[in-house]
Design a protein around this motif. Structure first.
Motif, PDB file in Angstrom:
ATOM      1  N   ASP A 182       0.345 -20.287  -3.254  1.00 26.03           N
ATOM      2  CA  ASP A 182      -0.723 -19.403  -2.778  1.00 26.03           C
ATOM      3  C   ASP A 182      -0.543 -19.038  -1.310  1.00 26.03           C
ATOM      4  OD1 ASP A 182      -1.846 -19.459  -5.265  1.00 26.03           O
ATOM      5  OD2 ASP A 182      -3.302 -21.039  -4.795  1.00 26.03           O
ATOM      6  N   THR A 183      -0.145 -20.030  -0.503  1.00 26.61           N
ATOM      7  CA  THR A 183       0.006 -19.781   0.935  1.00 26.61           C
ATOM      8  C   THR A 183       1.130 -18.791   1.208  1.00 26.61           C
ATOM      9  OG1 THR A 183      -0.799 -21.999   1.479  1.00 26.61           O
ATOM     10  CG2 THR A 183       0.471 -20.844   3.174  1.00 26.61           C
ATOM     11  N   MET A 184       2.285 -19.041   0.622  1.00 27.25           N
ATOM     12  CA  MET A 184       3.427 -18.160   0.865  1.00 27.25           C
ATOM     13  C   MET A 184       3.206 -16.774   0.269  1.00 27.25           C
ATOM     14  SD  MET A 184       5.758 -19.129   2.800  1.00 27.25           S
ATOM     15  CE  MET A 184       6.307 -20.586   3.671  1.00 27.25           C
ATOM     16  N   ARG A 185       2.448 -16.719  -0.821  1.00 27.95           N
ATOM     17  CA  ARG A 185       2.165 -15.410  -1.411  1.00 27.95           C
ATOM     18  C   ARG A 185       1.325 -14.567  -0.448  1.00 27.95           C
ATOM     19  NH1 ARG A 185      -0.009 -17.153  -5.669  1.00 27.95           N
ATOM     20  NH2 ARG A 185       1.944 -17.466  -6.799  1.00 27.95           N
ATOM     21  N   LYS A 186       0.393 -15.217   0.255  1.00 21.64           N
ATOM     22  CA  LYS A 186      -0.434 -14.496   1.220  1.00 21.64           C
ATOM     23  C   LYS A 186       0.344 -14.158   2.488  1.00 21.64           C
ATOM     24  CE  LYS A 186      -4.771 -16.655  -0.279  1.00 21.64           C
ATOM     25  NZ  LYS A 186      -5.868 -17.582   0.116  1.00 21.64           N
ATOM     26  N   THR A 190       4.863 -11.790  -1.292  1.00 20.42           N
ATOM     27  CA  THR A 190       5.833 -11.687  -2.384  1.00 20.42           C
ATOM     28  C   THR A 190       5.631 -12.861  -3.335  1.00 20.42           C
ATOM     29  OG1 THR A 190       8.187 -11.584  -2.947  1.00 20.42           O
ATOM     30  CG2 THR A 190       7.594 -12.966  -1.089  1.00 20.42           C
ATOM     31  N   LYS A 191       5.923 -12.640  -4.602  1.00 22.20           N
ATOM     32  CA  LYS A 191       5.737 -13.691  -5.600  1.00 22.20           C
ATOM     33  C   LYS A 191       6.891 -14.690  -5.602  1.00 22.20           C
ATOM     34  CE  LYS A 191       2.993 -10.803  -8.734  1.00 22.20           C
ATOM     35  NZ  LYS A 191       2.917 -10.210 -10.098  1.00 22.20           N
ATOM     36  N   SER A 192       8.044 -14.256  -5.117  1.00 21.26           N
ATOM     37  CA  SER A 192       9.205 -15.146  -5.074  1.00 21.26           C
ATOM     38  C   SER A 192      10.124 -14.722  -3.936  1.00 21.26           C
ATOM     39  CB  SER A 192       9.967 -15.112  -6.405  1.00 21.26           C
ATOM     40  OG  SER A 192      10.466 -13.811  -6.654  1.00 21.26           O
ATOM     41  N   PHE A 193      10.961 -15.639  -3.511  1.00 18.16           N
ATOM     42  CA  PHE A 193      11.899 -15.341  -2.426  1.00 18.16           C
ATOM     43  C   PHE A 193      13.081 -16.297  -2.525  1.00 18.16           C
ATOM     44  CE2 PHE A 193       9.034 -18.581  -0.878  1.00 18.16           C
ATOM     45  CZ  PHE A 193       9.873 -19.492  -0.256  1.00 18.16           C
ATOM     46  N   SER A 194      14.194 -15.888  -1.939  1.00 15.04           N
ATOM     47  CA  SER A 194      15.372 -16.752  -1.851  1.00 15.04           C
ATOM     48  C   SER A 194      15.672 -16.996  -0.379  1.00 15.04           C
ATOM     49  CB  SER A 194      16.577 -16.089  -2.527  1.00 15.04           C
ATOM     50  OG  SER A 194      16.998 -14.952  -1.788  1.00 15.04           O
ATOM     51  N   MET A 195      16.522 -17.958  -0.096  1.00 19.31           N
ATOM     52  CA  MET A 195      16.907 -18.212   1.292  1.00 19.31           C
ATOM     53  C   MET A 195      17.717 -17.046   1.842  1.00 19.31           C
ATOM     54  SD  MET A 195      15.392 -20.958   1.942  1.00 19.31           S
ATOM     55  CE  MET A 195      16.033 -21.208   3.592  1.00 19.31           C
ATOM     56  N   PHE A 196      18.275 -16.256   0.943  1.00 18.54           N
ATOM     57  CA  PHE A 196      19.039 -15.086   1.367  1.00 18.54           C
ATOM     58  C   PHE A 196      18.113 -13.942   1.778  1.00 18.54           C
ATOM     59  CE2 PHE A 196      21.343 -11.121   0.459  1.00 18.54           C
ATOM     60  CZ  PHE A 196      22.480 -11.315   1.217  1.00 18.54           C
ATOM     61  N   SER A 197      16.969 -13.824   1.091  1.00 19.56           N
ATOM     62  CA  SER A 197      16.063 -12.694   1.341  1.00 19.56           C
ATOM     63  C   SER A 197      14.883 -13.049   2.239  1.00 19.56           C
ATOM     64  CB  SER A 197      15.520 -12.164   0.007  1.00 19.56           C
ATOM     65  OG  SER A 197      14.701 -13.146  -0.619  1.00 19.56           O
ATOM     66  N   ILE A 198      14.761 -14.316   2.622  1.00 19.27           N
ATOM     67  CA  ILE A 198      13.574 -14.760   3.361  1.00 19.27           C
ATOM     68  C   ILE A 198      13.388 -14.022   4.679  1.00 19.27           C
ATOM     69  CG2 ILE A 198      14.783 -16.651   4.525  1.00 19.27           C
ATOM     70  CD1 ILE A 198      11.173 -16.740   3.220  1.00 19.27           C
ATOM     71  N   ASN A 199      14.498 -13.678   5.348  1.00 22.04           N
ATOM     72  CA  ASN A 199      14.385 -12.997   6.641  1.00 22.04           C
ATOM     73  C   ASN A 199      13.694 -11.643   6.514  1.00 22.04           C
ATOM     74  OD1 ASN A 199      15.628 -14.890   8.405  1.00 22.04           O
ATOM     75  ND2 ASN A 199      17.600 -14.360   7.535  1.00 22.04           N
ATOM     76  N   LYS A 200      13.910 -10.985   5.384  1.00 23.82           N
ATOM     77  CA  LYS A 200      13.287  -9.676   5.168  1.00 23.82           C
ATOM     78  C   LYS A 200      11.769  -9.800   5.156  1.00 23.82           C
ATOM     79  CE  LYS A 200      13.342  -8.122   0.970  1.00 23.82           C
ATOM     80  NZ  LYS A 200      13.797  -7.535  -0.319  1.00 23.82           N
ATOM     81  N   TYR A 201      11.271 -10.863   4.546  1.00 22.86           N
ATOM     82  CA  TYR A 201       9.823 -11.044   4.446  1.00 22.86           C
ATOM     83  C   TYR A 201       9.215 -11.590   5.740  1.00 22.86           C
ATOM     84  CZ  TYR A 201      10.842 -10.499  -0.530  1.00 22.86           C
ATOM     85  OH  TYR A 201      11.276 -10.014  -1.737  1.00 22.86           O
TER      86      TYR A 201
END
Length: 252
Positions: A182-186, A190-201
């Motif tokens: 819930d925390t990361m979604r807020k 995003t509903k999901s993320f990877s360590m590769f895409s985390i910087n984008k978010y």
């Protein structure tokens, strides 16, 4: 799907960083360029290697730039010698006097340099790279990760710690991703993320210190000073002029 070698990755990283503005370059932009260069290769398993090589290559490139900016050793001494020679020539007008001055100056220089030849020069600490400089996290992300001021290269470690602490599960549709709680979604929206895409978010949630108030800037400066103090000093020892002259005289 192929597997790109470490040597190929290192070569590509060096080309990317050589042409890039290191102050504006981020891990995310470098990863994107690598992905475009190796579209048929899975780089997920190379993340740790890429980050280590990034830090090493950034250091190397910045040291090269510093070396180019530094004046050549001995240039100031040579200028002073020229001034002494010109003044002696003007005052005496005698070639004999000039030769004597040259010989005495050279003897004194050799004696002084032989005394300090084996003495190491003061070590100089290198500057922080763009990835080591402090950034400031906006409140939602700072509260979630439990840190406000951090360097870009340490940020993935805090995300990984959050994943382990809160037991985020793998995405069954893509095992490279984690399902947001819930925390990361807020926070990341995003509903999901990877360590590769985390910087984008996280990019919209990161500020440079100069975009913050004075208190936060001071906190960032203190953080960078702590990081810098922990770095090893770089030696600038080199061969003395006296040693070079002796080698030249011996025909080495």
């Amino acid at each position: 799907m192929g597997s790109v070698s470490d040597e190929e990755l290192t070569g590509a990283l060096e080309e990317i960083l050589t042409e890039a503005d290191l102050e504006a370059t981020t891990v995310r932009t470098v990863m994107q360029q690598l992905a475009s260069r190796f579209p048929n290769d899975n780089l997920e398993g190379k993340n740790n290697f890429i980050r280590v090589e990034l830090a090493r290559l950034v250091d190397t490139i910045e040291e090269r730039k510093e070396a180019k900016e530094e004046p050549e050793e001995g240039s100031l001494e040579e200028e002073e010698e020229d001034v002494v020679e010109e003044e002696a020539a003007e005052s005496s007008g005698s070639e004999v006097v000039i030769e004597e001055i040259e010989e005495e100056a050279e003897e004194e220089e050799l004696e002084e340099e032989e005394e300090v030849e084996d003495s190491p020069k003061p070590a100089k600490r290198r500057k922080l790279t763009a990835f080591e400089k402090a950034v400031v996290l906006k409140d939602p992300l700072a509260e979630a990760l439990g840190v406000r001021v951090v360097s870009r290269c340490k940020l993935p470690q805090h995300v990984k710690a959050y994943i382990e602490k809160h037991g985020l599960e793998k995405n069954p549709k893509d095992r490279r991703e984690y399902l947001s709680d819930d925390t990361m979604r807020k926070v990341l929206k995003t509903k999901s993320f990877s360590m590769f895409s985390i910087n984008k978010y996280m990019a919209p949630l990161i500020l440079k210190p100069d975009e913050c108030d004075e208190e936060t800037q001071e906190e960032a400066r203190a953080y960078e000073a702590k990081v810098l103090a922990a770095l090893p000093a770089t030696s600038r020892n080199g061969e003395s002029k006296a040693a070079k002259k002796r080698k030249k005289a011996k025909g080495m």
